[in-house]
Design an enzyme around this catalytic site. Structure first.
Site, PDB file in Angstrom:
ATOM      1  N   SER A 159       0.853  -1.193   0.000  1.00  0.00           N
ATOM      2  CA  SER A 159       0.000   0.000   0.000  1.00  0.00           C
ATOM      3  C   SER A 159       0.884   1.237   0.000  1.00  0.00           C
ATOM      4  O   SER A 159       1.714   1.381  -0.881  1.00  0.00           O
ATOM      5  CB  SER A 159      -0.959  -0.036   1.194  1.00  0.00           C
ATOM      6  OG  SER A 159      -1.904   1.017   1.110  1.00  0.00           O
ATOM      7  N   THR A 160       0.764   2.107   0.985  1.00  0.00           N
ATOM      8  CA  THR A 160       1.512   3.356   1.012  1.00  0.00           C
ATOM      9  C   THR A 160       3.014   3.102   0.913  1.00  0.00           C
ATOM     10  O   THR A 160       3.577   2.359   1.703  1.00  0.00           O
ATOM     11  CB  THR A 160       1.210   4.127   2.306  1.00  0.00           C
ATOM     12  OG1 THR A 160      -0.197   4.259   2.459  1.00  0.00           O
ATOM     13  CG2 THR A 160       1.852   5.505   2.271  1.00  0.00           C
ATOM     14  N   HIS A 207      -2.516  -1.031  -3.500  1.00  0.00           N
ATOM     15  CA  HIS A 207      -3.676  -0.160  -3.360  1.00  0.00           C
ATOM     16  C   HIS A 207      -3.539   1.055  -4.272  1.00  0.00           C
ATOM     17  O   HIS A 207      -2.674   1.914  -4.070  1.00  0.00           O
ATOM     18  CB  HIS A 207      -3.828   0.301  -1.911  1.00  0.00           C
ATOM     19  CG  HIS A 207      -4.124  -0.814  -0.971  1.00  0.00           C
ATOM     20  ND1 HIS A 207      -3.812  -0.762   0.371  1.00  0.00           N
ATOM     21  CD2 HIS A 207      -4.703  -2.024  -1.164  1.00  0.00           C
ATOM     22  CE1 HIS A 207      -4.197  -1.887   0.962  1.00  0.00           C
ATOM     23  NE2 HIS A 207      -4.727  -2.669   0.048  1.00  0.00           N
ATOM     24  N   MET A 258      -0.097   1.342   5.166  1.00  0.00           N
ATOM     25  CA  MET A 258      -0.869   1.767   6.333  1.00  0.00           C
ATOM     26  C   MET A 258      -1.967   0.751   6.600  1.00  0.00           C
ATOM     27  O   MET A 258      -2.511   0.152   5.674  1.00  0.00           O
ATOM     28  CB  MET A 258      -1.502   3.125   6.040  1.00  0.00           C
ATOM     29  CG  MET A 258      -2.181   3.778   7.219  1.00  0.00           C
ATOM     30  SD  MET A 258      -1.000   4.658   8.242  1.00  0.00           S
ATOM     31  CE  MET A 258      -2.126   5.579   9.305  1.00  0.00           C
ATOM     32  N   ASP A 274      -4.318  -4.470   6.023  1.00  0.00           N
ATOM     33  CA  ASP A 274      -4.713  -5.319   4.905  1.00  0.00           C
ATOM     34  C   ASP A 274      -3.566  -6.269   4.552  1.00  0.00           C
ATOM     35  O   ASP A 274      -2.428  -5.847   4.394  1.00  0.00           O
ATOM     36  CB  ASP A 274      -5.070  -4.470   3.686  1.00  0.00           C
ATOM     37  CG  ASP A 274      -5.674  -5.300   2.553  1.00  0.00           C
ATOM     38  OD1 ASP A 274      -6.259  -6.354   2.840  1.00  0.00           O
ATOM     39  OD2 ASP A 274      -5.545  -4.878   1.388  1.00  0.00           O
TER      40      ASP A 274
END
Length: 361
Positions: free
Chosen positions: A174-175, A200, A294, A297
């Protein structure tokens, strides 16, 4: 350039955007968010660099299209000479998606598309901007650590993976994940094992991301389509949008399945959904890798993979932009190994003995 004074204890934000309207709008939104304060605004890349040196912000928001000098050049200079979390705020999401992907590759931690009155509403922009600032705030510790250049931990040689055959490598991020995924896939490319990625991203970006991964790795990388059959040397990226990506085994072949469904772990596509499907379909014949991000998930799904016999690795906290998802997986006991980003490829190679045994395509 104009400056403001930030009271102690608040996260200081510098806004770089050539639109006076956007400067005022973002200042209003950011100052209304608890714990954040705009300490200055700049209308060009040159002003932005000077403001960074003068004001020492905690977070930089950056428009990619600036007069005189492109925002990408300012981003590269900031991350090379004076690293701090940079959030891209741009109106160029469609045709300009390549710029956004390049910014993320350079090290920007996140991006928000400016409101356009139709697809991207003001209400949605406010919500996403505040959430992105929160992620950026968490990531500040990582950028401080980069200045100190934390030593890398060595990767030890391992025995081949349980079960002796690896048919798929599953990656979630993600991030901060765009450059991280690229590093890992580049280091895994020589193994020619099929790779599936959930990063993401909203619609419109994942196809561009896949294309850039293909160029960087030499693999056949594409945005996943329903029914795609995974082959050696092939990788797929889950498309952004309302559908989750799952991997199923059908008559000896690995097939991509896209299914609409509610958010899982706060996301669609969800790393958890993909990891769970790999656990069901492949068991011990897979490797799961959870990278920077973050939230949590992927943590539950990685645990399912480990319980099914797969080898599981997480990115070490000191090399994450945001150590949320890997930390959640670690706390669940989902990770066999914790590995620095630049050593994950070597670790996977050691695990499978550099001799992958692939299912017949």
């Amino acid at each position: 350039m104009s400056t403001l004074t930030s009271p102690g204890g608040q996260v200081k934000v510098l806004v770089v955007d050539d639109s006076v309207l956007m400067q005022k709008l973002m200042t209003q939104i950011i100052d209304s968010a608890p714990g954040f304060k705009v300490i200055g605004v700049a209308g060009s890349a040159e002003e932005g660099w000077d403001a960074i040196q003068d004001l020492r912000p905690d977070i930089l928001t950056l428009d990619l299209e600036l007069p005189g000098r492109h925002g990408l050049k300012l981003l590269a200079r900031v991350l090379k000479q004076d690293p701090l979390p940079v959030l891209i705020v741009s109106a160029f999401g469609g045709p300009g998606a390549d710029n956004t992907i390049q910014a993320l590759e350079l090290g920007a931690i996140d991006f928000i598309e400016k409101p356009d009155g139709t697809t991207h509403t003001l209400e949605g922009f406010m919500k996403h901007l505040v959430a992105a600032l929160s992620r950026a705030s968490v990531s500040r510790r990582m950028f401080a650590a980069r200045r100190e250049v934390a030593p890398a931990r060595p990767v030890l040689a391992r025995e081949p993976a349980r079960g002796g055959r690896t048919s798929l490598i599953a990656i979630g991020a993600s991030t901060g994940g765009v450059p991280a995924v690229q590093v890992v896939m580049r280091d895994l490319a020589h193994l020619r094992i099929p790779v599936v990625v959930v990063q993401h991203m909203p619609p419109g970006y994942t196809a561009k991301f896949a294309a850039r991964l293909a160029t960087a790795t030499g693999l056949d990388v594409r945005e996943a389509a329903d029914g795609d059959k995974l082959k050696p040397g092939m990788a797929v990226v889950a498309p952004g949008g309302p559908r989750h990506l799952e991997i199923e085994e059908r008559r000896g072949e690995l097939v991509c399945v896209l299914r609409e469904g509610p958010l899982v772990s706060g996301h669609s596509p969800s790393v958890d959904v993909m990891f769970h499907s790999v656990a069901r379909s492949l068991g011990q014949h897979a490797v799961g890798i959870l990278l920077t991000g973050m939230g949590r998930d992927g943590a539950d799904g990685l645990l399912a993979m480990r319980k099914a016999g797969a080898e599981t690795l997480i990115q070490s906290g000191e090399t994450c932009v945001v150590n949320g998802m890997p930390k959640a997986a670690y706390e669940l006991g989902a990770a066999d190994r914790v590995v620095p980003l630049d050593q994950i490829g070597a670790a996977v190679g050691n695990l499978i003995g550099e001799r992958p045994h692939l299912r017949t395509a």
